[in-house]
Scaffold this motif. Structure first.
Motif, PDB file in Angstrom:
ATOM      1  N   SER A  29       5.470 -38.446   8.290  1.00 32.43           N
ATOM      2  CA  SER A  29       5.540 -39.437   9.385  1.00 32.43           C
ATOM      3  C   SER A  29       5.091 -40.807   8.907  1.00 32.43           C
ATOM      4  O   SER A  29       5.702 -41.843   9.252  1.00 32.43           O
ATOM      5  CB  SER A  29       4.658 -38.973  10.557  1.00 32.43           C
ATOM      6  N   LEU A  30       4.017 -40.810   8.093  1.00 33.90           N
ATOM      7  CA  LEU A  30       3.530 -42.090   7.568  1.00 33.90           C
ATOM      8  C   LEU A  30       4.569 -42.748   6.693  1.00 33.90           C
ATOM      9  O   LEU A  30       4.772 -43.968   6.732  1.00 33.90           O
ATOM     10  CB  LEU A  30       2.233 -41.880   6.804  1.00 33.90           C
ATOM     11  N   ILE A  31       5.244 -41.899   5.862  1.00 39.03           N
ATOM     12  CA  ILE A  31       6.262 -42.463   4.976  1.00 39.03           C
ATOM     13  C   ILE A  31       7.400 -43.067   5.794  1.00 39.03           C
ATOM     14  O   ILE A  31       7.909 -44.148   5.502  1.00 39.03           O
ATOM     15  CB  ILE A  31       6.781 -41.352   4.031  1.00 39.03           C
ATOM     16  N   ILE A  32       7.797 -42.359   6.858  1.00 35.79           N
ATOM     17  CA  ILE A  32       8.887 -42.869   7.698  1.00 35.79           C
ATOM     18  C   ILE A  32       8.482 -44.178   8.395  1.00 35.79           C
ATOM     19  O   ILE A  32       9.266 -45.139   8.453  1.00 35.79           O
ATOM     20  CB  ILE A  32       9.285 -41.805   8.737  1.00 35.79           C
ATOM     21  N   PHE A  41      11.651 -51.899   6.516  1.00 34.74           N
ATOM     22  CA  PHE A  41      13.031 -52.195   6.861  1.00 34.74           C
ATOM     23  C   PHE A  41      13.149 -53.329   7.874  1.00 34.74           C
ATOM     24  O   PHE A  41      14.023 -54.188   7.781  1.00 34.74           O
ATOM     25  CB  PHE A  41      13.692 -50.920   7.405  1.00 34.74           C
ATOM     26  N   THR A  42      12.210 -53.324   8.853  1.00 34.85           N
ATOM     27  CA  THR A  42      12.261 -54.369   9.878  1.00 34.85           C
ATOM     28  C   THR A  42      11.738 -55.714   9.389  1.00 34.85           C
ATOM     29  O   THR A  42      12.138 -56.761   9.902  1.00 34.85           O
ATOM     30  CB  THR A  42      11.456 -53.935  11.107  1.00 34.85           C
ATOM     31  N   LEU A  43      10.851 -55.702   8.394  1.00 35.36           N
ATOM     32  CA  LEU A  43      10.284 -56.964   7.895  1.00 35.36           C
ATOM     33  C   LEU A  43      11.177 -57.695   6.912  1.00 35.36           C
ATOM     34  O   LEU A  43      10.969 -58.865   6.645  1.00 35.36           O
ATOM     35  CB  LEU A  43       8.921 -56.697   7.236  1.00 35.36           C
ATOM     36  N   ARG A  44      12.145 -57.030   6.369  1.00 34.54           N
ATOM     37  CA  ARG A  44      12.997 -57.694   5.380  1.00 34.54           C
ATOM     38  C   ARG A  44      13.925 -58.695   6.071  1.00 34.54           C
ATOM     39  O   ARG A  44      14.196 -58.604   7.266  1.00 34.54           O
ATOM     40  CB  ARG A  44      13.813 -56.651   4.616  1.00 34.54           C
ATOM     41  N   ASP A  45      14.372 -59.684   5.309  1.00 29.78           N
ATOM     42  CA  ASP A  45      15.279 -60.703   5.836  1.00 29.78           C
ATOM     43  C   ASP A  45      16.637 -60.082   6.098  1.00 29.78           C
ATOM     44  O   ASP A  45      17.292 -59.550   5.186  1.00 29.78           O
ATOM     45  CB  ASP A  45      15.430 -61.848   4.838  1.00 29.78           C
ATOM     46  N   ARG A  46      17.048 -60.214   7.403  1.00 30.81           N
ATOM     47  CA  ARG A  46      18.338 -59.671   7.781  1.00 30.81           C
ATOM     48  C   ARG A  46      19.087 -60.673   8.640  1.00 30.81           C
ATOM     49  O   ARG A  46      18.486 -61.409   9.416  1.00 30.81           O
ATOM     50  CB  ARG A  46      18.168 -58.367   8.565  1.00 30.81           C
ATOM     51  N   ALA A  47      20.358 -60.629   8.490  1.00 36.85           N
ATOM     52  CA  ALA A  47      21.188 -61.521   9.309  1.00 36.85           C
ATOM     53  C   ALA A  47      21.440 -60.937  10.674  1.00 36.85           C
ATOM     54  O   ALA A  47      21.563 -61.658  11.663  1.00 36.85           O
ATOM     55  CB  ALA A  47      22.520 -61.805   8.601  1.00 36.85           C
ATOM     56  N   ASN A  48      21.529 -59.608  10.780  1.00 36.85           N
ATOM     57  CA  ASN A  48      21.824 -58.946  12.043  1.00 36.85           C
ATOM     58  C   ASN A  48      20.688 -58.002  12.404  1.00 36.85           C
ATOM     59  O   ASN A  48      20.046 -57.402  11.535  1.00 36.85           O
ATOM     60  CB  ASN A  48      23.129 -58.150  11.926  1.00 36.85           C
TER      61      ASN A  48
END
Length: 293
Positions: A14-17, A24-31
């Motif tokens: 669970s911690l790994i997920i 995943f949410t902190l990375r720079d994303r366009a969408n």
């Protein structure tokens, strides 16, 4: 033992997920993901719904405060304006009184009045009875005021002392004179060595002018000529200015000339006056007074 290992394994997974999701949410994303879009829009709608009534209420409160401030400022301005008006009126009254006092002083020190005893007085009351046209002054017999003495201002004659008590006197104004209180006068003719004589015999209420009756018909009497007391009869000193002729006409029988005279002094606005003793000061008495001083 097996259950503990299983639980520990589940926690680690669970911690790994969770860490993976965070990364995943902190990375720079366009969408954004659908979940993120939904959450983002929902939060925006909720903020808009909540902020509108708050902003509306805040605006009303600010408007009420502004209205109160404007009202208070208006009250202060009105109070200041009223104080300025009062100061203006007080200044006008003081200026008028100073000018009147200066006229009285200049008149008292004039060469003409140096030959008479003068008594300066102030008007304390005016008669409510318009029939007699009287004022009360604050000088009486204790100050040398006697009935039938002439009363003047810096502008001209206003009447005579009618009654006198120890501390006050009543003055009959010119607009209350009649044939029983008539004044012997002269009309100043600048183009002639001889003045025309006559009598002030009353007051015309409609014209608001004194009535002057000449001793004879005379065509030399004109508008603008000045009328003075003649000194005849022994009541008033000679040379007191009474007024200026405003209208001239012959009487119905054309035996005498009638004229209407505007008083030089304002009979409706009297504050300070001079009472004149008709007895002339002897020259010897003046010299003795100067030597003793």
């Amino acid at each position: 033992m097996f259950d503990k290992k299983r639980r520990l394994f589940i926690i680690m997974i669970s911690l790994i997920i969770i860490v993976g999701l965070i990364g995943f949410t902190l990375r720079d994303r366009a969408n954004l993901t659908m979940v993120e879009d939904f959450v983002h829009d929902s939060v925006g709608w909720v903020q808009e719904i909540v902020n509108k009534p708050i902003a509306f209420t805040t605006g009303i409160v600010n408007n009420i405060k502004e209205v109160r401030n404007v009202y208070r400022e208006n009250q202060v301005l009105k109070s200041n304006l009223e104080e300025l008006r009062q100061l203006k009126y007080s200044n006008q009254e003081l200026t008028q009184e100073l000018e009147e006092l200066q006229e009285i002083l200049d008149k008292t020190e004039s060469d003409f009045l140096q030959n008479f005893d003068t008594i300066q007085a102030s008007v304390t009351a005016r008669s409510k009875d318009q029939w007699f046209k009287q004022v009360t002054i604050n000088k009486g017999t204790q100050d040398g005021v006697q009935p039938n003495m002439a009363v003047i201002t810096g502008s001209g004659m206003i009447g005579k002392v009618q009654t006198s008590s120890p501390f006050t006197s009543t003055v009959l104004l010119l607009n209350g004179f009649d044939r029983s209180n008539r004044i012997s006068v002269n009309v100043d003719l600048s183009d002639s060595d001889n003045d025309i004589s006559g009598f002030i015999v009353g007051y015309d209420e409609e014209r608001e002018l004194l009535v002057l009756e000449m001793n004879e018909s005379n065509s030399d009497v004109e508008e603008g000529q000045v009328v003075f007391s003649s000194g005849l009869g022994g009541m008033f000193p000679k040379g007191l200015e009474i007024g200026e002729i405003k209208e001239v006409q012959a009487d119905r029988y054309e035996l005498t000339t009638m004229a209407y005279v505007k008083p030089s002094a304002d009979l409706n606005d009297l504050n300070h006056v001079i009472v004149i003793d008709r007895a002339v000061i002897p020259v010897d008495a003046e010299q003795e007074g100067e030597e003793s001083s």
